[in-house]
Design a protein around this motif. Structure first.
Motif, PDB file in Angstrom:
ATOM      1  N   ASN A  84      66.290  24.081 -69.007  1.00  0.00           N
ATOM      2  CA  ASN A  84      66.253  25.466 -68.527  1.00  0.00           C
ATOM      3  C   ASN A  84      65.385  25.604 -67.284  1.00  0.00           C
ATOM      4  O   ASN A  84      65.713  26.361 -66.368  1.00  0.00           O
ATOM      5  CB  ASN A  84      65.740  26.393 -69.632  1.00  0.00           C
ATOM      6  CG  ASN A  84      66.747  26.573 -70.750  1.00  0.00           C
ATOM      7  OD1 ASN A  84      67.935  26.328 -70.583  1.00  0.00           O
ATOM      8  ND2 ASN A  84      66.264  26.995 -71.904  1.00  0.00           N
ATOM      9  N   ASP A  85      64.287  24.879 -67.231  1.00  0.00           N
ATOM     10  CA  ASP A  85      63.412  24.907 -66.058  1.00  0.00           C
ATOM     11  C   ASP A  85      64.167  24.403 -64.827  1.00  0.00           C
ATOM     12  O   ASP A  85      64.092  25.012 -63.763  1.00  0.00           O
ATOM     13  CB  ASP A  85      62.171  24.048 -66.310  1.00  0.00           C
ATOM     14  CG  ASP A  85      61.255  24.011 -65.107  1.00  0.00           C
ATOM     15  OD1 ASP A  85      60.770  25.082 -64.692  1.00  0.00           O
ATOM     16  OD2 ASP A  85      61.035  22.900 -64.574  1.00  0.00           O
ATOM     17  N   THR A  86      64.898  23.321 -64.996  1.00  0.00           N
ATOM     18  CA  THR A  86      65.672  22.769 -63.883  1.00  0.00           C
ATOM     19  C   THR A  86      66.714  23.784 -63.405  1.00  0.00           C
ATOM     20  O   THR A  86      66.877  24.004 -62.188  1.00  0.00           O
ATOM     21  CB  THR A  86      66.363  21.461 -64.313  1.00  0.00           C
ATOM     22  OG1 THR A  86      65.357  20.542 -64.744  1.00  0.00           O
ATOM     23  CG2 THR A  86      67.148  20.855 -63.164  1.00  0.00           C
ATOM     24  N   GLU A  87      67.405  24.407 -64.340  1.00  0.00           N
ATOM     25  CA  GLU A  87      68.427  25.397 -63.974  1.00  0.00           C
ATOM     26  C   GLU A  87      67.794  26.591 -63.267  1.00  0.00           C
ATOM     27  O   GLU A  87      68.341  27.090 -62.277  1.00  0.00           O
ATOM     28  CB  GLU A  87      69.188  25.846 -65.217  1.00  0.00           C
ATOM     29  CG  GLU A  87      70.097  24.778 -65.785  1.00  0.00           C
ATOM     30  CD  GLU A  87      70.807  25.227 -67.058  1.00  0.00           C
ATOM     31  OE1 GLU A  87      70.695  26.410 -67.436  1.00  0.00           O
ATOM     32  OE2 GLU A  87      71.472  24.374 -67.670  1.00  0.00           O
ATOM     33  N   LEU A  88      66.649  27.059 -63.764  1.00  0.00           N
ATOM     34  CA  LEU A  88      65.972  28.187 -63.126  1.00  0.00           C
ATOM     35  C   LEU A  88      65.519  27.842 -61.717  1.00  0.00           C
ATOM     36  O   LEU A  88      65.618  28.663 -60.802  1.00  0.00           O
ATOM     37  CB  LEU A  88      64.765  28.620 -63.959  1.00  0.00           C
ATOM     38  CG  LEU A  88      65.042  29.589 -65.091  1.00  0.00           C
ATOM     39  CD1 LEU A  88      63.796  29.781 -65.936  1.00  0.00           C
ATOM     40  CD2 LEU A  88      65.513  30.925 -64.559  1.00  0.00           C
TER      41      LEU A  88
END
Length: 104
Positions: A84-88
């Protein structure tokens, strides 16, 4: 607006069996960890030492299984958070790029 955060240091290695046994044997008798077990020993005066030891080992193994399940669950949640961090971060970069393009 978005600041790049420093990466977290790696997790420490779990203790070895020898280290855990050393901690257990060097713990004082009034250690809070052992308070539940000592109160059970007092309440079960009719049980033999073998029965008491068996009960303690069984409880320890059950607690160990719960900890292993918790560790697996936490690792899965950590993996999901990293995804999720990467996507954000990608979304933030995309929004930043769009805003820069719109201002040109």
């Amino acid at each position: 607006m978005f600041k790049k955060k420093n990466e977290l240091p790696p997790w420490p290695k779990p203790p070895t069996n020898d280290q855990m046994l050393e901690d257990i044997t060097s713990a004082p008798p009034d250690d809070p960890v052992f308070s539940e077990f000592s109160s059970q020993k007092k309440n079960s005066s009719d049980k033999s030492n073998v029965d008491i030891t068996y009960d303690l080992v069984r409880k320890f193994l059950n607690a160990s299984k719960k900890l292993e399940k918790s560790l697996t669950s936490l690792q899965e949640q950590n993996d999901l958070l990293q995804v999720n961090d990467t996507e954000l971060r990608k979304m933030a970069d995309d929004i930043r790029q769009r805003a820069e393009d719109a201002l040109k």
